[in-house]
Scaffold this motif. Structure first.
Motif, PDB file in Angstrom:
ATOM      1  N   PRO A 199      24.435  28.705  14.137  1.00  6.03           N
ATOM      2  CA  PRO A 199      23.691  28.710  15.394  1.00  6.03           C
ATOM      3  C   PRO A 199      24.113  29.777  16.381  1.00  6.03           C
ATOM      4  CG  PRO A 199      25.204  26.840  15.280  1.00  6.03           C
ATOM      5  CD  PRO A 199      25.156  27.438  13.917  1.00  6.03           C
ATOM      6  N   PHE A 200      25.338  30.286  16.255  1.00  7.04           N
ATOM      7  CA  PHE A 200      25.790  31.360  17.131  1.00  7.04           C
ATOM      8  C   PHE A 200      25.884  32.678  16.368  1.00  7.04           C
ATOM      9  CE2 PHE A 200      28.203  27.598  19.032  1.00  7.04           C
ATOM     10  CZ  PHE A 200      27.106  27.239  19.803  1.00  7.04           C
ATOM     11  N   GLY A 201      25.253  32.727  15.187  1.00  8.16           N
ATOM     12  CA  GLY A 201      25.269  33.923  14.358  1.00  8.16           C
ATOM     13  C   GLY A 201      23.970  34.694  14.481  1.00  8.16           C
ATOM     14  N   SER A 202      23.767  35.619  13.550  1.00  9.72           N
ATOM     15  CA  SER A 202      22.602  36.503  13.620  1.00  9.72           C
ATOM     16  C   SER A 202      22.198  36.920  12.214  1.00  9.72           C
ATOM     17  CB  SER A 202      22.934  37.745  14.453  1.00  9.72           C
ATOM     18  OG  SER A 202      21.937  38.726  14.328  1.00  9.72           O
ATOM     19  N   TYR A 203      20.936  37.320  12.079  1.00  9.20           N
ATOM     20  CA  TYR A 203      20.410  37.805  10.802  1.00  9.20           C
ATOM     21  C   TYR A 203      20.533  39.323  10.676  1.00  9.20           C
ATOM     22  CZ  TYR A 203      18.299  33.222   9.864  1.00  9.20           C
ATOM     23  OH  TYR A 203      18.095  31.886   9.602  1.00  9.20           O
ATOM     24  N   GLU A 204      21.235  39.953  11.600  1.00  9.59           N
ATOM     25  CA  GLU A 204      21.287  41.415  11.615  1.00  9.59           C
ATOM     26  C   GLU A 204      22.046  42.000  10.425  1.00  9.59           C
ATOM     27  OE1 GLU A 204      23.340  43.199  14.819  1.00  9.59           O
ATOM     28  OE2 GLU A 204      25.199  42.093  14.512  1.00  9.59           O
ATOM     29  N   GLU A 205      22.900  41.200   9.769  1.00 11.69           N
ATOM     30  CA  GLU A 205      23.654  41.724   8.630  1.00 11.69           C
ATOM     31  C   GLU A 205      22.776  41.940   7.408  1.00 11.69           C
ATOM     32  OE1 GLU A 205      27.450  40.047   7.676  1.00 11.69           O
ATOM     33  OE2 GLU A 205      27.698  39.192   9.682  1.00 11.69           O
ATOM     34  N   PHE A 206      21.633  41.286   7.350  1.00  8.40           N
ATOM     35  CA  PHE A 206      20.749  41.455   6.207  1.00  8.40           C
ATOM     36  C   PHE A 206      20.160  42.867   6.194  1.00  8.40           C
ATOM     37  CE2 PHE A 206      20.590  36.791   6.312  1.00  8.40           C
ATOM     38  CZ  PHE A 206      20.692  36.500   4.952  1.00  8.40           C
ATOM     39  N   PRO A 207      19.920  43.424   5.018  1.00  6.48           N
ATOM     40  CA  PRO A 207      19.263  44.743   4.951  1.00  6.48           C
ATOM     41  C   PRO A 207      17.821  44.644   5.453  1.00  6.48           C
ATOM     42  CG  PRO A 207      19.491  43.792   2.757  1.00  6.48           C
ATOM     43  CD  PRO A 207      20.295  42.927   3.687  1.00  6.48           C
ATOM     44  N   THR A 208      17.250  45.795   5.756  1.00  9.44           N
ATOM     45  CA  THR A 208      15.890  45.838   6.308  1.00  9.44           C
ATOM     46  C   THR A 208      14.887  45.152   5.398  1.00  9.44           C
ATOM     47  OG1 THR A 208      16.368  47.900   7.464  1.00  9.44           O
ATOM     48  CG2 THR A 208      14.055  47.369   7.102  1.00  9.44           C
ATOM     49  N   THR A 209      15.018  45.338   4.091  1.00  8.87           N
ATOM     50  CA  THR A 209      14.084  44.721   3.150  1.00  8.87           C
ATOM     51  C   THR A 209      14.134  43.191   3.226  1.00  8.87           C
ATOM     52  OG1 THR A 209      15.808  45.139   1.503  1.00  8.87           O
ATOM     53  CG2 THR A 209      13.895  46.598   1.487  1.00  8.87           C
ATOM     54  N   SER A 210      15.328  42.636   3.386  1.00  7.59           N
ATOM     55  CA  SER A 210      15.458  41.183   3.497  1.00  7.59           C
ATOM     56  C   SER A 210      14.865  40.676   4.805  1.00  7.59           C
ATOM     57  CB  SER A 210      16.929  40.771   3.408  1.00  7.59           C
ATOM     58  OG  SER A 210      17.426  40.932   2.101  1.00  7.59           O
ATOM     59  N   ARG A 211      15.080  41.435   5.879  1.00 11.32           N
ATOM     60  CA  ARG A 211      14.509  41.016   7.157  1.00 11.32           C
ATOM     61  C   ARG A 211      12.986  41.067   7.135  1.00 11.32           C
ATOM     62  NH1 ARG A 211      16.761  44.911  10.926  1.00 11.32           N
ATOM     63  NH2 ARG A 211      17.989  45.793   9.232  1.00 11.32           N
TER      64      ARG A 211
ATOM     65  N   ALA B  61      23.785  33.068  25.116  1.00  3.61           N
ATOM     66  CA  ALA B  61      24.241  33.315  23.747  1.00  3.61           C
ATOM     67  C   ALA B  61      24.821  32.064  23.108  1.00  3.61           C
ATOM     68  CB  ALA B  61      25.273  34.442  23.743  1.00  3.61           C
ATOM     69  N   ALA B  62      25.374  31.155  23.928  1.00  3.24           N
ATOM     70  CA  ALA B  62      25.972  29.930  23.405  1.00  3.24           C
ATOM     71  C   ALA B  62      24.959  28.803  23.260  1.00  3.24           C
ATOM     72  CB  ALA B  62      27.118  29.479  24.314  1.00  3.24           C
ATOM     73  N   SER B  63      23.685  29.110  23.415  1.00  2.00           N
ATOM     74  CA  SER B  63      22.623  28.112  23.295  1.00  2.00           C
ATOM     75  C   SER B  63      22.894  26.942  24.242  1.00  2.00           C
ATOM     76  CB  SER B  63      22.503  27.641  21.838  1.00  2.00           C
ATOM     77  OG  SER B  63      21.395  26.800  21.645  1.00  2.00           O
ATOM     78  N   MET B  64      22.652  25.720  23.821  1.00  3.95           N
ATOM     79  CA  MET B  64      22.833  24.557  24.685  1.00  3.95           C
ATOM     80  C   MET B  64      24.302  24.209  24.909  1.00  3.95           C
ATOM     81  SD  MET B  64      20.318  23.121  26.165  1.00  3.95           S
ATOM     82  CE  MET B  64      18.539  22.915  26.174  1.00  3.95           C
ATOM     83  N   ALA B  65      25.193  24.830  24.147  1.00  4.17           N
ATOM     84  CA  ALA B  65      26.622  24.622  24.382  1.00  4.17           C
ATOM     85  C   ALA B  65      27.050  25.221  25.711  1.00  4.17           C
ATOM     86  CB  ALA B  65      27.434  25.228  23.248  1.00  4.17           C
ATOM     87  N   ALA B  66      26.222  26.073  26.291  1.00  2.00           N
ATOM     88  CA  ALA B  66      26.544  26.700  27.577  1.00  2.00           C
ATOM     89  C   ALA B  66      26.325  25.749  28.744  1.00  2.00           C
ATOM     90  CB  ALA B  66      25.694  27.954  27.773  1.00  2.00           C
TER      91      ALA B  66
ATOM     92  N   GLY C 154      16.268  24.097  16.487  1.00  2.14           N
ATOM     93  CA  GLY C 154      17.267  25.136  16.263  1.00  2.14           C
ATOM     94  C   GLY C 154      18.271  25.331  17.378  1.00  2.14           C
ATOM     95  N   TYR C 155      18.187  24.531  18.457  1.00  3.63           N
ATOM     96  CA  TYR C 155      19.238  24.576  19.474  1.00  3.63           C
ATOM     97  C   TYR C 155      20.561  24.100  18.866  1.00  3.63           C
ATOM     98  CZ  TYR C 155      16.267  25.158  23.656  1.00  3.63           C
ATOM     99  OH  TYR C 155      15.431  25.638  24.627  1.00  3.63           O
ATOM    100  N   ALA C 156      21.657  24.439  19.525  1.00  2.46           N
ATOM    101  CA  ALA C 156      22.962  23.989  19.047  1.00  2.46           C
ATOM    102  C   ALA C 156      23.880  23.704  20.223  1.00  2.46           C
ATOM    103  CB  ALA C 156      23.588  25.038  18.141  1.00  2.46           C
TER     104      ALA C 156
ATOM    105  N   GLU D 122      35.787  26.167  19.447  1.00  5.47           N
ATOM    106  CA  GLU D 122      36.012  26.805  20.735  1.00  5.47           C
ATOM    107  C   GLU D 122      34.848  26.594  21.691  1.00  5.47           C
ATOM    108  OE1 GLU D 122      36.899  30.871  20.121  1.00  5.47           O
ATOM    109  OE2 GLU D 122      38.734  30.514  19.017  1.00  5.47           O
ATOM    110  N   VAL D 123      33.610  26.596  21.169  1.00  8.13           N
ATOM    111  CA  VAL D 123      32.426  26.479  22.003  1.00  8.13           C
ATOM    112  C   VAL D 123      31.731  25.162  21.713  1.00  8.13           C
ATOM    113  CG1 VAL D 123      30.219  27.520  22.652  1.00  8.13           C
ATOM    114  CG2 VAL D 123      32.137  28.978  21.995  1.00  8.13           C
ATOM    115  N   GLY D 124      31.708  24.273  22.701  1.00  4.07           N
ATOM    116  CA  GLY D 124      31.016  23.008  22.504  1.00  4.07           C
ATOM    117  C   GLY D 124      31.546  22.243  21.318  1.00  4.07           C
ATOM    118  N   GLY D 125      32.861  22.171  21.165  1.00  9.25           N
ATOM    119  CA  GLY D 125      33.461  21.602  19.969  1.00  9.25           C
ATOM    120  C   GLY D 125      33.333  20.097  19.865  1.00  9.25           C
TER     121      GLY D 125
END
Length: 511
Positions: free
Chosen positions: A471-483, A240-245, A340-342, A312-315
Motif C-alpha cells: 500500500p505504500f509502494g509503487s508500480y514504477e519498478e515495472f518495465p514500460t511494457t508491463s505498465r 503518501a501514507a494513505s489513511m495511516a496519516a 485500496g486505502y491502507a 513504523e507507519v500505522g503499525g
C-alpha cells in the motif's frame, strides 16, 4: 463481408463525452487559482480536451447508437477519457524530474484514477512534489469514474438516454442492471444523487471530526479529496501514507462509508421508500456483510495474537484490542470492495495474514456498487449452481432451479456468470505469467505472489498488492511494457472484460 457498425457515431459521441470532461477540469483549475500553482497546465488541458472533443463530434452530426455502437462507445469512451485525463500529468511533469511527464506513467495514473484502481507508478505523492490542483485532479478522476461516466451522460444528455439501459449495463459492475424507475435517465439521476449525497455526508463528517480536534490534519482540502476517493472505492490520497496519516477516528469513520460504496446503490432506493425489509433481506447484501465480518474477525485474531510485526507507519500493536480490530476491519473493508486505502503496510505482515487479504481481494463489491472485483452476487450464483450440480448428480431425474432471494435465476444468466468468472481467471493467470516473463527480461526480481497480486490489483481495480507493490509502494519498478499491460488490465477490469474483448472479434464488426 461488409462492416455493419457505424463507428463514426460511437466516436462522435465519445467526442461529446470528452467535451463535458473538459468542464470537470474547472475544479482543479479553481484549486490552482487558490494555491497559485499549475494554472497554465489546466488552462491548456481544457483547451486541448475541448478541441479534441469538438473534432471528434464532427464525424457525425446526429449520432444514433444501436446495440453494437453502444458497446463500442462504452469501450472507446473509457479509453479516450483516460488518454485525455493524462494530459495534465504530462504537462505538469508528474512522476518524472523532466519538464514533461513520462507519457506512460501519466496514462497509468489517469487510467488508475478513472477506473478507481488507485495504483500509482510514482512514489513521489506529496504537495512538495506536485501541486494541490494536480492532486485534486487525481482525486476527482476517481470520483467521476466511480459511479460511471456513461451513467452520468445518460443522466444529463437526452440523446444518451435513448439506449441508456444497454449503455449502463455495459458500463455498470455486475451481471445485470436493476432499473429503479420506468425511465432509465431517472434511474441514472437517482444513482448519481445517492452517490453525491453520501460523498457530501462523508466530507461533512470528516470536517466535523476536524472541528472537534479528533482529526488535526483533516482540513477542507483533505476532506474533499478523500470524499472524492472513498465513495468511488478508489483509494487515491494526497498523503503518501494513505489513511495511516490520519487519526484512528478518521479511520473508523471511513469503514462504514467504504462498506456503503461496495453496496448495491439500488438498495438505497428501497430505504428511501421506507422498504427496509427489501434492503436487509437482500441475499447479496447479507453475503457481502458476512464476507467482510468473517474476514475481519479472522484477521483480527491473527493481528491481536501478534502475527504481524510492529510497523513504523500505522503499525499493528500485539495485544492491543482497538488497534488490531481497527487495522483488521479497515483493511478487509478496503480490499473486499477494491478501495485500496491502507492504515498499515500489510505487505510486511506474515504469510497467513497476507493470505487472508488475498482471498478478500477475490470477493469484490456488490453488483450496482462502485466496487471492483468479481462481485459477491456472482460468487453466490456459482456456489448455488455447484450445490445444485452435486444434488442432481445424486438425483439425476430431479429438476432443481437455482434460486437467489426466492427468485429463479435464468440459465442464460448462470452461463454468462460462469463465462465471465472463467474468463476473469484466465486473464488473471495469463497476465501474471506475462508480468513474470517481462520482469525476467529486464532482470527485475518478481515473486509469484507479487506477479499475481499485480495482475489481481489492476484487473480487479484494487490498487495495492504485496511485496514492493504494498500500500505504500509503487508500480514504477515495472518495465514500460508491463505498465502498458496493466493499463490495459485496468481498462478491461472496469468494464468487466466483455465490452472490451467483444470489439476485437470479427462477428462484432461484420454483418
Amino acid at each position: 463481408m461488409s462492416v455493419r457498425v457505424a463507428w463514426q457515431q460511437s466516436v462522435a459521441f465519445t467526442g461529446t463525452i470528452l467535451k463535458y470532461l473538459a468542464a470537470t477540469m474547472l475544479v482543479p483549475l479553481g484549486i490552482s487559482l487558490v494555491y497559485g500553482d499549475d494554472t497554465i497546465v489546466f488552462l491548456a488541458s481544457i483547451a486541448i480536451t475541448v478541441a479534441i472533443g469538438l473534432g471528434l463530434e464532427r464525424l457525425d452530426d446526429d449520432p444514433q447508437l444501436g446495440p453494437r455502437e453502444g458497446l463500442l462507445l462504452v469501450a472507446l469512451s473509457w479509453g479516450a477519457v483516460a488518454l485525455v485525463g493524462a494530459i495534465p500529468y504530462v504537462l505538469a511533469g508528474y512522476g518524472t524530474e523532466s519538464a514533461l511527464g513520462d507519457p506512460v506513467n501519466a496514462l497509468f495514473e489517469s487510467m488508475s484514477g478513472f477506473t478507481t484502481t488507485g495504483a500509482t507508478a510514482t512514489v513521489e505523492i506529496s504537495f512538495e512534489q506536485h501541486s494541490h490542483a494536480l492532486l485534486m485532479w487525481r482525486q476527482l478522476s476517481q470520483w467521476l469514474g466511480g459511479m460511471g461516466i456513461i451513467v452520468l451522460m445518460v443522466a444529463i444528455l437526452p440523446e444518451a438516454a435513448v439506449n441508456g439501459a444497454q449503455l449502463i449495463e455495459s458500463e455498470a459492475p455486475g451481471p445485470e442492471l436493476q432499473k429503479l424507475t420506468p425511465k432509465i435517465a431517472e434511474t441514472a439521476r437517482l444513482l448519481w444523487l445517492f452517490y453525491i449525497g453520501f460523498t457530501v455526508l462523508y466530507v461533512v463528517l470528516l470536517l466535523a471530526l476536524h472541528a472537534v480536534g479528533a482529526a488535526p490534519n483533516m482540513g477542507v482540502y483533505n476532506a474533499v479529496a478523500h470524499g472524492f476517493t472513498t465513495l468511488p472505492t478508489g483509494g487515491f490520497s494526497p498523503e503518501a501514507a494513505s489513511m495511516a496519516a490520519f487519526s484512528p477516528a478518521v479511520q473508523w469513520l471511513a469503514i462504514p462509508f467504504m462498506l456503503v460504496a461496495g453496496t448495491n446503490f439500488a438498495l438505497f432506493y428501497f430505504m428511501l421508500r421506507d422498504d427496509y425489509l427489501s434492503f436487509f433481506r437482500d441475499r447479496e447484501f447479507q453475503a457481502y456483510l458476512g464476507a467482510n465480518a468473517g474476514f475481519a474477525v479472522l484477521l483480527w485474531g491473527l493481528l491481536f495474537t501478534g502475527s504481524a510485526p510492529a510497523l513504523e507507519v500505522g503499525g499493528v500493536t500485539q495485544g492491543a484490542l482497538e488497534n488490531s480490530l481497527r487495522q483488521a476491519t479497515f483493511q478487509v473493508a478496503s480490499l473486499v470492495n477494491s478501495t485500496g486505502y491502507a492504515t498499515s503496510d500489510f505487505a510486511q505482515w506474515d504469510a497467513t495474514s497476507q493470505a487472508v487479504l488475498l482471498f478478500a481481494m477475490f470477493v469484490g463489491g456488490s453488483a450496482g456498487s462502485t466496487g471492483g472485483g468479481i462481485k459477491v452476487v456472482r460468487w453466490l450464483v456459482v456456489f448455488k449452481s455447484l450445490r445444485r450440480q452435486l444434488f442432481t448428480t445424486a438425483h439425476p431425474d430431479a429438476v432443481r432451479p437455482v434460486r437467489l432471494g426466492g427468485q429463479v435465476i435464468d440459465e442464460d444468466v448462470i452461463s454468462a456468470i460462469y463465462g465471465f468468472t472463467l474468463l476473469y481467471l484466465i486473464v488473471l493467470g495469463t497476465s501474471s505469467i506475462l508480468l513474470m516473463l517481462d520482469a525476467t527480461r529486464v532482470g527485475l526480481e518478481l515473486t509469484v505472489l507479487e506477479a499475481v497480486s499485480a495482475s489481481l490489483a489492476t484487473l480487479g481495480n484494487i490498487g495495492p498488492g504485496f511485496g514492493f507493490l504494498g500500500p505504500f509502494g509503487s508500480y514504477e519498478e515495472f518495465p514500460t511494457t508491463s505498465r502498458l499491460l496493466m493499463i490495459f488490465l485496468m481498462w478491461l477490469g472496469r468494464l468487466e472484460i466483455i465490452p472490451v474483448f467483444v470489439i476485437f472479434t470479427g462477428p462484432f464488426w461484420n454483418e
